[in-house]
Write a protein that holds these residues in place. Structure first.
Motif, mmCIF file in Angstrom:
data_model
loop_
_atom_site.group_PDB
_atom_site.id
_atom_site.type_symbol
_atom_site.label_atom_id
_atom_site.label_comp_id
_atom_site.label_asym_id
_atom_site.label_seq_id
_atom_site.Cartn_x
_atom_site.Cartn_y
_atom_site.Cartn_z
ATOM 1 N N MET A 16 0.861 -1.174 0.000
ATOM 2 C CA MET A 16 0.000 0.000 0.000
ATOM 3 C C MET A 16 0.898 1.223 0.000
ATOM 4 O O MET A 16 1.671 1.408 0.954
ATOM 5 N N ALA A 17 0.832 2.118 -1.006
ATOM 6 C CA ALA A 17 1.668 3.300 -1.116
ATOM 7 C C ALA A 17 1.135 4.401 -0.201
ATOM 8 O O ALA A 17 -0.051 4.433 0.128
ATOM 9 N N MET A 18 2.032 5.293 0.185
ATOM 10 C CA MET A 18 1.654 6.409 1.044
ATOM 11 C C MET A 18 1.897 7.719 0.299
ATOM 12 O O MET A 18 2.722 7.798 -0.621
ATOM 13 N N ARG A 19 1.187 8.750 0.710
ATOM 14 C CA ARG A 19 1.349 10.059 0.076
ATOM 15 C C ARG A 19 1.397 11.122 1.163
ATOM 16 O O ARG A 19 0.898 10.930 2.273
ATOM 17 N N PHE A 20 1.985 12.239 0.818
ATOM 18 C CA PHE A 20 2.113 13.337 1.756
ATOM 19 C C PHE A 20 0.776 14.026 1.934
ATOM 20 O O PHE A 20 0.071 14.300 0.976
ATOM 21 N N ASN A 21 0.372 14.277 3.187
ATOM 22 C CA ASN A 21 -0.934 14.870 3.512
ATOM 23 C C ASN A 21 -0.692 16.252 4.114
ATOM 24 O O ASN A 21 -0.471 16.386 5.332
ATOM 25 N N PRO A 22 -0.697 17.304 3.281
ATOM 26 C CA PRO A 22 -0.390 18.641 3.816
ATOM 27 C C PRO A 22 -1.509 19.133 4.737
ATOM 28 O O PRO A 22 -2.686 18.905 4.472
ATOM 29 N N PRO A 23 -1.178 19.801 5.839
ATOM 30 C CA PRO A 23 -2.196 20.366 6.734
ATOM 31 C C PRO A 23 -2.927 21.513 6.051
ATOM 32 O O PRO A 23 -2.526 22.004 4.989
ATOM 33 N N PRO A 24 -4.014 21.976 6.627
ATOM 34 C CA PRO A 24 -4.751 23.114 6.050
ATOM 35 C C PRO A 24 -3.850 24.355 5.948
ATOM 36 O O PRO A 24 -3.107 24.685 6.878
ATOM 37 N N TRP B 224 -1.390 24.610 3.825
ATOM 38 C CA TRP B 224 -0.135 24.271 3.163
ATOM 39 C C TRP B 224 -0.413 23.998 1.685
ATOM 40 O O TRP B 224 -1.488 23.494 1.323
ATOM 41 N N PRO B 225 0.509 24.275 0.811
ATOM 42 C CA PRO B 225 0.282 23.972 -0.612
ATOM 43 C C PRO B 225 0.289 22.465 -0.860
ATOM 44 O O PRO B 225 0.928 21.711 -0.137
ATOM 45 N N ALA B 226 -0.486 22.031 -1.897
ATOM 46 C CA ALA B 226 -0.550 20.606 -2.231
ATOM 47 C C ALA B 226 0.785 20.129 -2.789
ATOM 48 O O ALA B 226 1.423 20.844 -3.578
ATOM 49 N N ALA B 227 1.194 18.940 -2.374
ATOM 50 C CA ALA B 227 2.459 18.374 -2.849
ATOM 51 C C ALA B 227 2.247 17.712 -4.202
ATOM 52 O O ALA B 227 1.186 17.155 -4.481
ATOM 53 N N PRO B 228 3.249 17.762 -5.083
ATOM 54 C CA PRO B 228 3.121 17.060 -6.376
ATOM 55 C C PRO B 228 2.969 15.546 -6.166
ATOM 56 O O PRO B 228 3.354 15.017 -5.127
ATOM 57 N N ALA B 229 2.390 14.873 -7.154
ATOM 58 C CA ALA B 229 2.177 13.419 -7.060
ATOM 59 C C ALA B 229 3.515 12.705 -6.909
ATOM 60 O O ALA B 229 4.452 12.948 -7.663
ATOM 61 N N GLY B 230 3.586 11.801 -5.917
ATOM 62 C CA GLY B 230 4.798 11.028 -5.699
ATOM 63 C C GLY B 230 5.919 11.795 -5.034
ATOM 64 O O GLY B 230 7.033 11.289 -4.930
ATOM 65 N N TRP B 231 5.620 13.009 -4.555
ATOM 66 C CA TRP B 231 6.699 13.833 -3.962
ATOM 67 C C TRP B 231 7.066 13.309 -2.593
ATOM 68 O O TRP B 231 6.201 12.908 -1.800
ATOM 69 N N ARG B 232 8.346 13.311 -2.316
ATOM 70 C CA ARG B 232 8.860 12.974 -0.996
ATOM 71 C C ARG B 232 9.891 14.032 -0.591
ATOM 72 O O ARG B 232 10.718 14.436 -1.412
ATOM 73 N N PRO B 233 9.852 14.445 0.674
ATOM 74 C CA PRO B 233 10.806 15.490 1.085
ATOM 75 C C PRO B 233 12.226 14.955 1.111
ATOM 76 O O PRO B 233 12.463 13.796 1.444
ATOM 77 N N GLY B 234 13.182 15.805 0.758
ATOM 78 C CA GLY B 234 14.586 15.442 0.832
ATOM 79 C C GLY B 234 15.101 15.604 2.243
ATOM 80 O O GLY B 234 14.407 16.104 3.142
ATOM 81 N N PRO B 235 16.318 15.189 2.471
ATOM 82 C CA PRO B 235 16.871 15.282 3.831
ATOM 83 C C PRO B 235 17.042 16.720 4.335
ATOM 84 O O PRO B 235 17.088 16.938 5.538
#
Length: 241
Positions: free
Chosen positions: A1-9, A11-22
């Motif tokens: 099951m894949a996970m996605r970033f859930n921005p709080p109210p 916050w701008p929407a994250a691009p599809a498949g985006w993951r934060p860098g270090p």
């Protein structure tokens, strides 16, 4: 099951498949995330449901990641002098690593679940085969019992017939003995009138020893009815020994 970033109210929407860098940190201008907000959800849009103890642990870890990110945002937004940008980046990197570990555990659990389902299917197949064998065995036992009953019936019928045959043979033997006795009486000569008794009985006459035995009179002693010297071959006074 894949996970996605859930921005709080806010916050701008994250691009599809985006993951934060270090080195990624939230923009200080973004509003803080609500208490308990999960920054990572499944593709369906909901938080990862708790299941086995390991899945509950993953949910706690995800919540921890959200709290860490929230704290980092607050620290950066408020310009806390006790925290540096490098520390915030380190926290974000640790959170990303923890998230990857959680996803790896989830993949392992999915593999284990698939293996357990295969084992369950094999066990069900084995149980079905055992049930079929038990049913066939019960049918065979019932067939054997029916055959044994049929054999017992045949044996009882044979015993009845054998007893009837033996009874008939005994009756035939009795009839033959009676007929032989009657024949012997009919065949004996009658003594002429005035014949004196010479010591040989003439009231009963037997043609031979077979007739004596058939009449049940053997052996005959001298002087007994039916005794004749021709029946006493050795002349010892006992005929048809």
């Amino acid at each position: 099951m894949a996970m996605r970033f859930n921005p709080p109210p806010g916050w701008p929407a994250a691009p599809a498949g985006w993951r934060p860098g270090p080195d990624w940190v939230p923009d200080p201008a973004w509003p803080p995330a609500p208490d308990g907000w999960l920054l990572w959800t499944d593709d369906a849009g909901g938080p990862v449901p708790p299941g086995a103890p390991r899945r509950r642990r993953r949910a706690v870890l995800l919540a921890g990641v959200g709290v860490v990110l929230f704290v980092v945002g607050l620290l950066v937004g408020q310009g806390n002098a006790g925290r540096t940008l490098d520390e915030a980046r380190t926290l974000v990197a640790e959170a990303a690593d923890e998230r990857d570990a959680v996803e790896g555990e989830r993949a392992e659990l999915d593999t284990e679940q698939a293996a357990l389902e295969e084992q369950l299917a094999a066990a069900q197949t084995t149980q079905t085969a055992l049930d079929e064998r038990a049913a066939a065995l019960q049918t065979s036992e019932a067939d054997v019992a029916a055959r044994e009953g049929a054999v017992a019936t045949v044996e009882s019928d044979l015993a009845t017939r054998l007893s009837d045959v033996e009874g008939r043979e005994a009756a035939v033997a009795q009839a033959e003995a009676t007929a032989a006795a009657n024949q012997a009486q009919q065949d004996q000569p009658r003594a002429p009138a005035g014949t004196a008794d010479t010591g040989t009985s003439t009231s009963t006459y037997y043609q031979n020893c077979d007739a004596v035995r058939a009449a049940g009179a053997a052996p005959l002693l001298a002087g007994e009815p039916g005794y004749a010297s021709k029946l006493d071959r050795d002349g010892d006074g006992v005929a048809c020994e």
